[in-house]
Scaffold this motif. Structure first.
Motif, PDB file in Angstrom:
ATOM      1  N   GLN A 158     108.880  10.711  31.129  1.00 17.29           N
ATOM      2  CA  GLN A 158     108.432  11.379  32.354  1.00 17.29           C
ATOM      3  C   GLN A 158     107.169  12.208  32.184  1.00 17.29           C
ATOM      4  OE1 GLN A 158     110.094  10.633  35.365  1.00 17.29           O
ATOM      5  NE2 GLN A 158     110.882   9.155  33.874  1.00 17.29           N
ATOM      6  N   THR A 159     106.872  12.648  30.979  1.00 19.66           N
ATOM      7  CA  THR A 159     105.746  13.551  30.755  1.00 19.66           C
ATOM      8  C   THR A 159     104.594  12.816  30.093  1.00 19.66           C
ATOM      9  OG1 THR A 159     107.309  15.366  30.451  1.00 19.66           O
ATOM     10  CG2 THR A 159     105.052  15.739  29.710  1.00 19.66           C
ATOM     11  N   ALA A 160     103.428  12.870  30.710  1.00 18.80           N
ATOM     12  CA  ALA A 160     102.258  12.164  30.185  1.00 18.80           C
ATOM     13  C   ALA A 160     101.892  12.634  28.785  1.00 18.80           C
ATOM     14  CB  ALA A 160     101.076  12.346  31.138  1.00 18.80           C
ATOM     15  N   TYR A 164     101.523  10.304  25.519  1.00 18.89           N
ATOM     16  CA  TYR A 164     100.245  10.279  24.797  1.00 18.89           C
ATOM     17  C   TYR A 164     100.464  10.522  23.308  1.00 18.89           C
ATOM     18  CZ  TYR A 164      95.665  11.933  23.189  1.00 18.89           C
ATOM     19  OH  TYR A 164      94.504  12.120  22.471  1.00 18.89           O
ATOM     20  N   ASP A 183     109.228   6.365  37.267  1.00 17.37           N
ATOM     21  CA  ASP A 183     109.032   7.774  37.590  1.00 17.37           C
ATOM     22  C   ASP A 183     110.274   8.268  38.323  1.00 17.37           C
ATOM     23  OD1 ASP A 183     108.365  10.224  38.812  1.00 17.37           O
ATOM     24  OD2 ASP A 183     106.246   9.688  38.888  1.00 17.37           O
ATOM     25  N   SER A 213     103.289   3.259  39.458  1.00 19.78           N
ATOM     26  CA  SER A 213     102.569   4.514  39.228  1.00 19.78           C
ATOM     27  C   SER A 213     102.637   4.925  37.767  1.00 19.78           C
ATOM     28  CB  SER A 213     103.126   5.627  40.121  1.00 19.78           C
ATOM     29  OG  SER A 213     104.485   5.900  39.817  1.00 19.78           O
ATOM     30  N   GLN A 214     103.775   4.695  37.129  1.00 23.83           N
ATOM     31  CA  GLN A 214     103.880   5.056  35.710  1.00 23.83           C
ATOM     32  C   GLN A 214     103.113   4.067  34.834  1.00 23.83           C
ATOM     33  OE1 GLN A 214     107.670   5.596  33.115  1.00 23.83           O
ATOM     34  NE2 GLN A 214     107.301   7.561  34.112  1.00 23.83           N
ATOM     35  N   ALA A 216     100.315   2.689  35.736  1.00 19.80           N
ATOM     36  CA  ALA A 216      98.925   3.127  35.871  1.00 19.80           C
ATOM     37  C   ALA A 216      98.621   4.284  34.920  1.00 19.80           C
ATOM     38  CB  ALA A 216      98.649   3.538  37.314  1.00 19.80           C
ATOM     39  N   ARG A 217      99.509   5.261  34.870  1.00 19.81           N
ATOM     40  CA  ARG A 217      99.348   6.388  33.951  1.00 19.81           C
ATOM     41  C   ARG A 217      99.279   5.907  32.507  1.00 19.81           C
ATOM     42  NH1 ARG A 217     104.578   9.773  32.363  1.00 19.81           N
ATOM     43  NH2 ARG A 217     104.762   7.892  31.065  1.00 19.81           N
ATOM     44  N   ASP A 218     100.234   5.064  32.138  1.00 14.55           N
ATOM     45  CA  ASP A 218     100.340   4.634  30.739  1.00 14.55           C
ATOM     46  C   ASP A 218      99.180   3.752  30.310  1.00 14.55           C
ATOM     47  OD1 ASP A 218     102.670   6.049  30.572  1.00 14.55           O
ATOM     48  OD2 ASP A 218     104.002   4.316  30.424  1.00 14.55           O
ATOM     49  N   LEU A 220      96.097   4.023  31.214  1.00 13.75           N
ATOM     50  CA  LEU A 220      94.984   4.911  30.876  1.00 13.75           C
ATOM     51  C   LEU A 220      95.221   5.592  29.534  1.00 13.75           C
ATOM     52  CD1 LEU A 220      94.279   6.462  34.387  1.00 13.75           C
ATOM     53  CD2 LEU A 220      92.890   4.779  33.150  1.00 13.75           C
ATOM     54  N   LEU A 221      96.467   5.948  29.259  1.00 12.18           N
ATOM     55  CA  LEU A 221      96.793   6.542  27.958  1.00 12.18           C
ATOM     56  C   LEU A 221      96.646   5.519  26.841  1.00 12.18           C
ATOM     57  CD1 LEU A 221      99.955   8.634  28.937  1.00 12.18           C
ATOM     58  CD2 LEU A 221      97.599   9.446  28.654  1.00 12.18           C
TER      59      LEU A 221
END
Length: 430
Positions: A158-160, A164, A183, A213-214, A216-218, A220-221
């Motif tokens: 749950q936490t970027a 990371y 998420d 959405s998750q 997309a976040r991952d 980029l990480l």
């Protein structure tokens, strides 16, 4: 002891070739139309009568439930079920009790897999302590103890910042980071896809954006860290498009799709039936079409079952209270061959085999998934021409939680070999 597989159709280097195959000391020694000079009176000859000889299938996503949940499945029953489906290498997720989140627990789990498994079982270590926390772990120690990759499958990270840091550690160790993308803040108690069917059945829905959405976040990480980032069971058109775009930008991402998402959509759910409850859920026809397109254009790298057995009590009744997940090890090849190859002609037989063997092996760096002289004799022999019915009585898994029971299909497993040893043989055959 030598074994000769005689008169098979061998899938080798992208071609279907009528060939014999000689096995000795767990290795493929020779392939050819006439191996008589290499055969002795002590050679065990198995007449295949034109059956397909494929590389043993590779599944990067199974749940074996031991320790902690052996009423659902054990390593022995799960691995026997995999062998029944033609799998010779599988990767077991860490949502167990206790969770393999320390080097000591990973080592114990690896040893148990080896002792009780009838096929080759690779073990995931957890990403965070207990799977649901933000506490990072001794990744180097877990890798040394036998973990080949890290995953919190069943729970999205749950936490970027946590993801990371985990990615940095996995990159440093040269191992994949394998993500269940979800998420939790976007779930709203959903039990099936938040679409028209959920409205008809009066059930709370799961938004597709909870997955995409998750991702997309991952992504980029993953771009920032350079880790091999693998996405479990993609299910939405947005997820496919994001991964396609990321690959075009050189991000080191791979992904899998599950058989049920290739074969069903939300409109196939007949009623409020727990056997159709899975995570991610069956999505829309548009999502289903995007998954097929992604498989055909290479955006989706492989097929993985997400074999998730549960007891009958846990799957019976209302979706609100039943468990997420369906079984897949014993039905995947036959269902996909029947519907995607034989009927719809969306895939060639060779492409299907590659997606279930060569591709996962190559992407994860396993010594598996191909047939050639000198390769390990991990093989699956299938009967392609005989139709049969999927029956609960034939399943070797403790879980019978699949909506595909009762279907008539082609592609029955005849024989599965691991290092040249039979680990499954069709009943009545010798």
């Amino acid at each position: 002891m030598k074994t000769l597989l005689k008169n098979g159709v061998v899938y080798q280097a992208g071609k279907m070739l009528p060939n014999d195959l000689l096995i000795a000391d767990g290795v493929i020694k020779a392939l050819g139309t006439d191996l008589s000079e290499l055969v002795t009176s002590e050679t065990n000859v198995i007449e295949l009568n034109g059956r397909l000889v494929a590389p043993g299938l590779v599944d990067v996503h199974v749940h074996y439930r031991e320790p902690g949940f052996t009423h659902k499945e054990t390593i022995k029953t799960g691995s026997k079920a995999a062998a029944h489906g033609g799998y010779t290498t599988v990767c077991a997720m860490p949502n167990l009790d206790p969770v393999p989140d320390t080097p000591e627990r990973v080592k114990k789990q690896v040893e148990l897999n080896k002792t009780d498994g009838v096929i080759k079982i690779k073990q995931y270590g957890a990403i965070t302590k207990g799977l649901k926390s933000d506490e990072l772990l001794d990744y180097a120690g877990m890798k040394a103890a036998g973990a080949f990759a890290f995953s919190n499958d069943g729970c999205g990270v749950q936490t970027a910042g946590t993801m990371y840091q985990a990615m940095l550690a996995a990159k440093k160790l040269g191992v994949p980071l394998v993500a269940h993308v979800e998420d939790n803040s976007l779930l709203f108690g959903g039990v099936m896809h938040a679409g028209q069917k959920a409205k008809e059945l009066g059930l709370p829905g799961i938004l597709g954006v909870s997955e995409s959405s998750q991702i997309a976040r991952d992504l980029l990480l993953a771009k920032e860290t350079g880790v091999h980032y693998h996405v479990c069971h993609v299910s939405t058109k947005e997820s496919v498009e994001l991964i396609r775009l990321a690959k075009a930008h050189g991000i080191n991402v791979t992904c899998e799709v599950s058989p049920h998402h290739l074969l069903l959509d939300e409109d196939d759910i007949p009623a409020n039936d727990g056997f159709y409850k899975m995570n991610p859920p069956l999505r829309t026809k548009g999502d289903h079409a995007a998954l097929i397109a992604g498989l055909l254009d290479g955006t989706i790298d492989m097929i993985a079952t997400d074999h998730a057995p549960h007891s009958i009590d846990e799957k019976t009744g209302d979706m609100r209270t039943s468990a997420f997940g369906i079984t897949g090890s014993e039905t995947a090849f036959a269902l996909l061959y029947t519907h995607l190859v034989k009927e719809q002609k969306l895939l060639s037989l060779g492409k299907l085999i590659d997606l279930m063997s060569k591709a996962p092996a190559e992407k994860f760096g396993f010594d598996a998934g191909q047939i050639y002289a000198g390769a390990k004799a991990d093989l699956a022999i299938f009967e392609l021409e005989t139709e049969y019915e999927l029956k609960e009585a034939d399943y070797l898994s403790r879980g019978i939680n699949t909506p595909f029971t009762g279907q008539r299909v082609f592609g029955q497993t005849y024989l599965t070999l691991v290092d040249g040893r039979p680990v499954y043989q069709k009943e009545g055959e010798k």
